[in-house]
Scaffold this motif. Structure first.
Motif, PDB file in Angstrom:
ATOM      1  N   MET A  95      41.034  45.973  48.661  1.00 39.46           N
ATOM      2  CA  MET A  95      40.620  45.832  47.259  1.00 39.46           C
ATOM      3  C   MET A  95      41.160  44.523  46.696  1.00 39.46           C
ATOM      4  SD  MET A  95      38.783  47.732  45.306  1.00 39.46           S
ATOM      5  CE  MET A  95      38.754  49.167  44.268  1.00 39.46           C
ATOM      6  N   PHE A  96      40.306  43.831  45.993  1.00 43.76           N
ATOM      7  CA  PHE A  96      40.703  42.575  45.372  1.00 43.76           C
ATOM      8  C   PHE A  96      40.429  42.630  43.868  1.00 43.76           C
ATOM      9  CE2 PHE A  96      39.865  41.620  49.739  1.00 43.76           C
ATOM     10  CZ  PHE A  96      40.803  40.657  50.069  1.00 43.76           C
ATOM     11  N   LYS A  97      41.127  41.787  43.161  1.00 43.59           N
ATOM     12  CA  LYS A  97      40.817  41.627  41.743  1.00 43.59           C
ATOM     13  C   LYS A  97      40.283  40.207  41.566  1.00 43.59           C
ATOM     14  CE  LYS A  97      42.784  41.864  37.158  1.00 43.59           C
ATOM     15  NZ  LYS A  97      44.010  42.067  36.386  1.00 43.59           N
ATOM     16  N   ALA A  98      39.112  40.112  40.935  1.00 46.32           N
ATOM     17  CA  ALA A  98      38.529  38.789  40.689  1.00 46.32           C
ATOM     18  C   ALA A  98      38.665  38.449  39.214  1.00 46.32           C
ATOM     19  CB  ALA A  98      37.061  38.795  41.087  1.00 46.32           C
ATOM     20  N   ILE A  99      39.072  37.229  38.949  1.00 43.11           N
ATOM     21  CA  ILE A  99      39.117  36.726  37.566  1.00 43.11           C
ATOM     22  C   ILE A  99      38.170  35.529  37.510  1.00 43.11           C
ATOM     23  CG2 ILE A  99      40.580  35.821  35.727  1.00 43.11           C
ATOM     24  CD1 ILE A  99      42.941  37.191  37.144  1.00 43.11           C
ATOM     25  N   ILE A 100      37.083  35.721  36.790  1.00 43.22           N
ATOM     26  CA  ILE A 100      36.010  34.723  36.772  1.00 43.22           C
ATOM     27  C   ILE A 100      35.977  34.043  35.406  1.00 43.22           C
ATOM     28  CG2 ILE A 100      33.497  34.427  36.935  1.00 43.22           C
ATOM     29  CD1 ILE A 100      33.679  37.153  38.630  1.00 43.22           C
ATOM     30  N   THR A 101      35.897  32.740  35.418  1.00 41.27           N
ATOM     31  CA  THR A 101      35.781  31.988  34.167  1.00 41.27           C
ATOM     32  C   THR A 101      34.427  31.299  34.131  1.00 41.27           C
ATOM     33  OG1 THR A 101      38.133  31.546  34.316  1.00 41.27           O
ATOM     34  CG2 THR A 101      36.907  30.272  32.693  1.00 41.27           C
ATOM     35  N   VAL A 102      33.707  31.485  33.026  1.00 38.11           N
ATOM     36  CA  VAL A 102      32.403  30.848  32.852  1.00 38.11           C
ATOM     37  C   VAL A 102      32.481  29.928  31.641  1.00 38.11           C
ATOM     38  CG1 VAL A 102      29.943  31.245  32.465  1.00 38.11           C
ATOM     39  CG2 VAL A 102      31.267  32.903  33.781  1.00 38.11           C
ATOM     40  N   LYS A 103      32.133  28.672  31.837  1.00 39.56           N
ATOM     41  CA  LYS A 103      32.193  27.690  30.739  1.00 39.56           C
ATOM     42  C   LYS A 103      30.919  26.873  30.698  1.00 39.56           C
ATOM     43  CE  LYS A 103      35.714  25.479  32.015  1.00 39.56           C
ATOM     44  NZ  LYS A 103      36.930  24.745  32.355  1.00 39.56           N
ATOM     45  N   LEU A 104      30.614  26.323  29.525  1.00 36.69           N
ATOM     46  CA  LEU A 104      29.498  25.385  29.426  1.00 36.69           C
ATOM     47  C   LEU A 104      29.784  24.198  30.333  1.00 36.69           C
ATOM     48  CD1 LEU A 104      28.699  25.230  25.600  1.00 36.69           C
ATOM     49  CD2 LEU A 104      27.218  26.115  27.391  1.00 36.69           C
ATOM     50  N   GLU A 119      27.928  35.560  44.569  1.00 41.50           N
ATOM     51  CA  GLU A 119      26.568  36.056  44.375  1.00 41.50           C
ATOM     52  C   GLU A 119      26.403  36.652  42.977  1.00 41.50           C
ATOM     53  OE1 GLU A 119      24.590  34.959  46.532  1.00 41.50           O
ATOM     54  OE2 GLU A 119      22.917  35.870  45.457  1.00 41.50           O
ATOM     55  N   ALA A 120      27.420  37.370  42.514  1.00 42.34           N
ATOM     56  CA  ALA A 120      27.371  37.971  41.165  1.00 42.34           C
ATOM     57  C   ALA A 120      27.323  36.872  40.105  1.00 42.34           C
ATOM     58  CB  ALA A 120      28.586  38.872  40.957  1.00 42.34           C
ATOM     59  N   CYS A 121      28.087  35.799  40.326  1.00 42.00           N
ATOM     60  CA  CYS A 121      28.079  34.681  39.373  1.00 42.00           C
ATOM     61  C   CYS A 121      26.713  34.033  39.337  1.00 42.00           C
ATOM     62  CB  CYS A 121      29.127  33.641  39.762  1.00 42.00           C
ATOM     63  SG  CYS A 121      30.806  34.204  39.447  1.00 42.00           S
ATOM     64  N   ARG A 122      26.147  33.832  40.513  1.00 40.74           N
ATOM     65  CA  ARG A 122      24.846  33.164  40.587  1.00 40.74           C
ATOM     66  C   ARG A 122      23.747  33.990  39.960  1.00 40.74           C
ATOM     67  NH1 ARG A 122      25.032  30.632  46.586  1.00 40.74           N
ATOM     68  NH2 ARG A 122      26.317  28.839  46.045  1.00 40.74           N
ATOM     69  N   GLN A 123      23.754  35.298  40.255  1.00 43.67           N
ATOM     70  CA  GLN A 123      22.638  36.121  39.795  1.00 43.67           C
ATOM     71  C   GLN A 123      22.745  36.515  38.333  1.00 43.67           C
ATOM     72  OE1 GLN A 123      21.209  39.389  42.113  1.00 43.67           O
ATOM     73  NE2 GLN A 123      21.799  38.417  44.024  1.00 43.67           N
ATOM     74  N   LEU A 124      23.972  36.679  37.837  1.00 35.70           N
ATOM     75  CA  LEU A 124      24.084  37.229  36.485  1.00 35.70           C
ATOM     76  C   LEU A 124      25.141  36.571  35.613  1.00 35.70           C
ATOM     77  CD1 LEU A 124      23.287  39.430  34.413  1.00 35.70           C
ATOM     78  CD2 LEU A 124      25.014  40.903  35.432  1.00 35.70           C
ATOM     79  N   LEU A 125      26.348  36.395  36.129  1.00 35.04           N
ATOM     80  CA  LEU A 125      27.464  36.072  35.226  1.00 35.04           C
ATOM     81  C   LEU A 125      27.381  34.680  34.628  1.00 35.04           C
ATOM     82  CD1 LEU A 125      30.314  37.792  37.247  1.00 35.04           C
ATOM     83  CD2 LEU A 125      28.995  38.702  35.330  1.00 35.04           C
ATOM     84  N   ALA A 126      26.799  33.718  35.349  1.00 34.98           N
ATOM     85  CA  ALA A 126      26.657  32.370  34.799  1.00 34.98           C
ATOM     86  C   ALA A 126      25.193  31.956  34.846  1.00 34.98           C
ATOM     87  CB  ALA A 126      27.500  31.388  35.610  1.00 34.98           C
TER      88      ALA A 126
END
Lengths: 239, 82
Positions: B1-10, B61-68
């Motif tokens: 199990m991992f914890k991901a911390i994702i940052t999305v910026k302009l 993949e999650a970032c590409r498809q939805l998060l950003a």
């Protein structure tokens, strides 16, 4: 007589769906259906309307979650077959998120929600959405959004301009393109664009709110009359 | 199990009026040494993956498809073993 059938998609949080339905059903006199976003069937509509509102509460980004609603698969298929799709306000945001239109809609330059009447110049009257206007005609249509700042990279912007994909631009009442007439900071004052094929339109202003002289203005009716003309080949006998 | 911390910026090329407004507020509070303020979103999630590479692949993949929305945003992420 051949009738055009319009489908108004309803997402959780849509709030201009009834206005759009009223415009096409009662003012235009066409057939109209509400299409719940969970449905996988477009009920043979000719035109899909993605209405304004705050689908999914604008969570993450405006339109980011709605684009994965089951009905959007069908909407994309409809567009790929050449069917007409119009996205208004939140609908425009959903169209850019789903890749049916280029670009993205950023926070307004002012960071404020802008709700007022603006002037638009019809840039291209040869589209299925604008044929009942004259090119260069100035119309008054309300905007109501917080994220309507049209952005794209420079290459795509040039392409959109060169292809004549800009349908509407924010202008002064006399038709002049100025920074002051731009309510949100959109590149080149762009208020609405069509895709390359010309069968998908996205626009931030709300034509469905100005379709009856009795309620102040019918400047927006031309968008729906143009669609009716595109579908049935008939000149509308309205207005 | 991992914890991901994702940052999305302009993206850096896009004006961030919210960041600018906050920067002005900081300046007016006499934080004269602070500049280049950018606002973004932080997304945390648990990632059930066999190893780091698999976790990384699914986060991207999650970032590409939805998060950003890569027309306007960039994303970065950290992965921690949870």
């Amino acid at each position: 007589m051949a009738k055009a059938k319009f489908g108004v998609v309803v997402f959780p949080g849509s709030n201009c769906d009834h206005d759009a339905y009223h415009a096409v059903k009662h003012v235009l006199g066409s057939q109209a259906e509400f299409l719940w976003h969970k449905e996988g069937d477009l009920q043979d509509v000719d035109v899909v309307i993605l209405p304004g509102g705050f689908s999914y509460g604008d969570y993450l980004r405006c339109g980011a979650i709605s684009r994965f609603s089951p009905i959007m698969k069908e909407v994309v298929r409809h567009a790929e077959r050449g069917g007409h799709v119009i996205g208004i306000c939140n609908g425009f945001q959903i169209l850019t998120e789903s890749g049916l239109l280029p670009g993205a809609l950023l926070r307004n330059r002012s960071l404020k929600f802008v709700c007022r009447q603006v002037h638009l110049r019809v840039e291209n009257s040869s589209t299925a959405f604008t044929s009942q206007y004259a090119s260069g005609q100035v119309i008054a249509i309300p905007v109501a959004h917080g994220e309507g700042n049209f952005y794209t990279d420079q290459d795509t912007l040039s392409e959109i301009e060169d292809n004549g994909q800009v349908a509407f631009r924010y202008v002064e009442a006399d038709g002049a393109v100025t920074d002051a007439s731009n309510p949100n900071g959109s590149l080149n004052n762009i208020a609405g664009i069509v895709n390359k094929q010309g069968n998908v339109l996205g626009m931030m202003p709300h034509p469905e709110r100005v379709v009856e002289q009795l309620l102040g203005s019918a400047d927006g009716l031309g968008v729906f009359e143009s669609l009716l003309h595109a579908i049935t080949g008939k000149q509308p006998i309205l207005s | 199990m991992f914890k991901a911390i994702i940052t999305v910026k302009l993206r850096p090329s896009i004006l961030d009026p919210e960041g600018k407004a906050i920067e002005h507020a900081l300046q007016s509070l006499d934080f004269k040494t602070l500049s280049g303020v950018r606002i973004g979103k932080l997304v945390e999630m648990q990632v059930d993956a066999a190893d780091r590479a698999a976790a990384e692949a699914v986060v991207i993949e999650a970032c590409r498809q939805l998060l950003a929305n890569q027309v306007m945003e960039d994303y970065t992420y950290e992965l921690h073993e949870a």
